[in-house]
Design an enzyme around this catalytic site. Structure first.
Site: not given
Ligand SMILES: *Cc1c(COP(=O)(O)O)cnc(C)c1O
Length: 388
Positions: A71, A237, A199-200, A179, A325
């Protein structure tokens, strides 16, 4: 109860069927898709089948899908590539204040290159107002990038209406749909987008593979140079096991989408209702209905999100927070702040994101463990003592 994973917006487990097809393309069928011999051709064929599967998940044509490393790369390619290719037309970009860092930081980079960026506000439920987009457009505007569903609070943006505005003015419209893809219906024509990132690993595929949908005729400057792969849009590739895995994951997501939407929405609403009924001083973050099926995000007043995460972790519950954090910085989530939350309220946020293996028993377990943790943490909180 063994461990309960409730952080599916961070990443998901790879579906077994996905892993199996990937193994096949790492060991037996290992050819380079650019090779002319049969070893290469069989792999090329599998890659093109996967491209069709990914395209089908978003109502696109296979030739409009460019595989990327995820992503983040897709967002960079769309925003930086789109801006550079169109800089003769203008230097203005519009985005929102709640984007993923891959979008925010690509915009910051462009600002350093002399582009002007407008960061649109959102309302207190995390929704971009279409009128604000209309007002922000200038003759210099070349690109609008607004995410489909937010990764923290799950809110879904009115993309179709924004896309129409962009189309009327001939402005490129990009969305980060990482998402939403596989979680709610995504159709590039209904959403009126020219560019869309996916994104996978957010939909039970492997990490390190994603895609950018590029509507035919959309100009992009290429960011990597070398071979002529991916219709000359991305050199190098191809990640063949990743690509066939992404294809399989896309097909499974499409097949399971209606049933999973219903199941996860029920579990989500049970979790929301249970928390609201059993914990005082809580605020649901995001929109109650316009949110992706598996997303729960609450602020617990007088609590530090970080200590809440650690307490949950000791009970085997994996969640995330919009507090310090976790992101390695001391600033609370820019998304929650943009929605008007105070620093204190943003610091006390908890995100629980559900996925395909979560059961009703697991939700019950969280609803049993969470309230006493909140009571204990509040008992130690000087802020809470003061308020009582
Ligand atoms: C996870 C995520 C990304 C980044 O995707 P990667 O494949 O991890 O690079 C981008 N945008 C959103 C909204 C995300 O949730």
């Amino acid at each position: 109860m063994s461990r309960v994973y409730l952080d599916h917006s961070a990443t998901t487990p790879v579906h077994r069927e996905v892993a199996e097809v990937m193994l096949e393309y790492m060991t037996g069928k290992f050819g380079n898709p650019s090779s002319v011999h049969s070893f290469g051709r069989e792999v090329k064929k599998a890659m093109e089948d996967a491209r069709a599967q990914v395209a089908a998940l978003m109502g696109a044509k296979p030739e409009e899908i460019v595989f990327t490393s995820g992503g983040t790369e897709a967002d960079n390619m769309a925003i930086i590539g789109g801006a550079l290719a169109n800089r003769k037309k203008g230097n203005h970009i519009i985005t929102s204040a709640i984007e993923h860092h891959a979008v925010v930081d690509s915009c910051h980079y462009l600002e350093k290159q002399g582009f002007k960026v407008t960061y649109l506000p959102v309302d207190d439920e995390g929704i971009v107002q279409v009128e604000d987009v209309a007002q922000a457009i200038t003759p210099e505007t070349i690109l609008i990038t607004i995410m489909h569903a937010n990764n923290e609070v799950g809110t879904i943006q009115p993309l179709g209406e924004i896309g129409l505005l962009a189309k009327e003015k001939g402005i490129i419209f990009h969305t980060d749909a990482v998402q939403s893809l596989g979680k709610i219906p995504v159709d590039v024509n209904e959403l009126q987008v020219d560019l869309l990132s996916g994104s996978a690993h957010k939909l039970y595929g492997p990490k390190g593979i994603g895609c950018l949908y590029v509507r035919k005729g959309t100009k992009l400057e290429r960011l990597s140079h070398g071979g002529g792969q991916e219709r000359r849009r991305r050199a190098g590739t191809e990640n063949v096991p990743g690509i066939v895995g992404f294809g399989k994951a896309a097909q499974l997501a499409k097949d399971h989408l209606p049933a999973e939407t219903e199941r996860l929405t029920k579990l989500r609403d049970k979790m929301i209702a249970g928390i609201e009924a059993n914990v005082e001083h809580v605020k649901l973050n995001g929109h109650r209905e316009k949110r992706v099926p598996g997303n729960v995000n609450f602020s617990f007043l007088f609590i530090e999100g970080e200590s809440l995460l650690l307490s949950l972790d000791m009970k085997g519950i994996g969640a995330s927070s919009g507090s310090a954090c976790t992101s390695g910085s001391l600033d609370p989530s820019h998304v929650l702040l943009a929605m008007g939350l105070s620093h204190e309220t943003a610091h006390g946020s908890l995100r629980l994101t559900l996925g395909k293996d979560n059961t009703e028993e697991e939700i019950d377990y969280v609803l049993q463990e969470l309230p006493p943790i909140i009571l204990r943490l509040r008992a130690m909180s000087p802020l809470y003592q003061h308020q009582r």
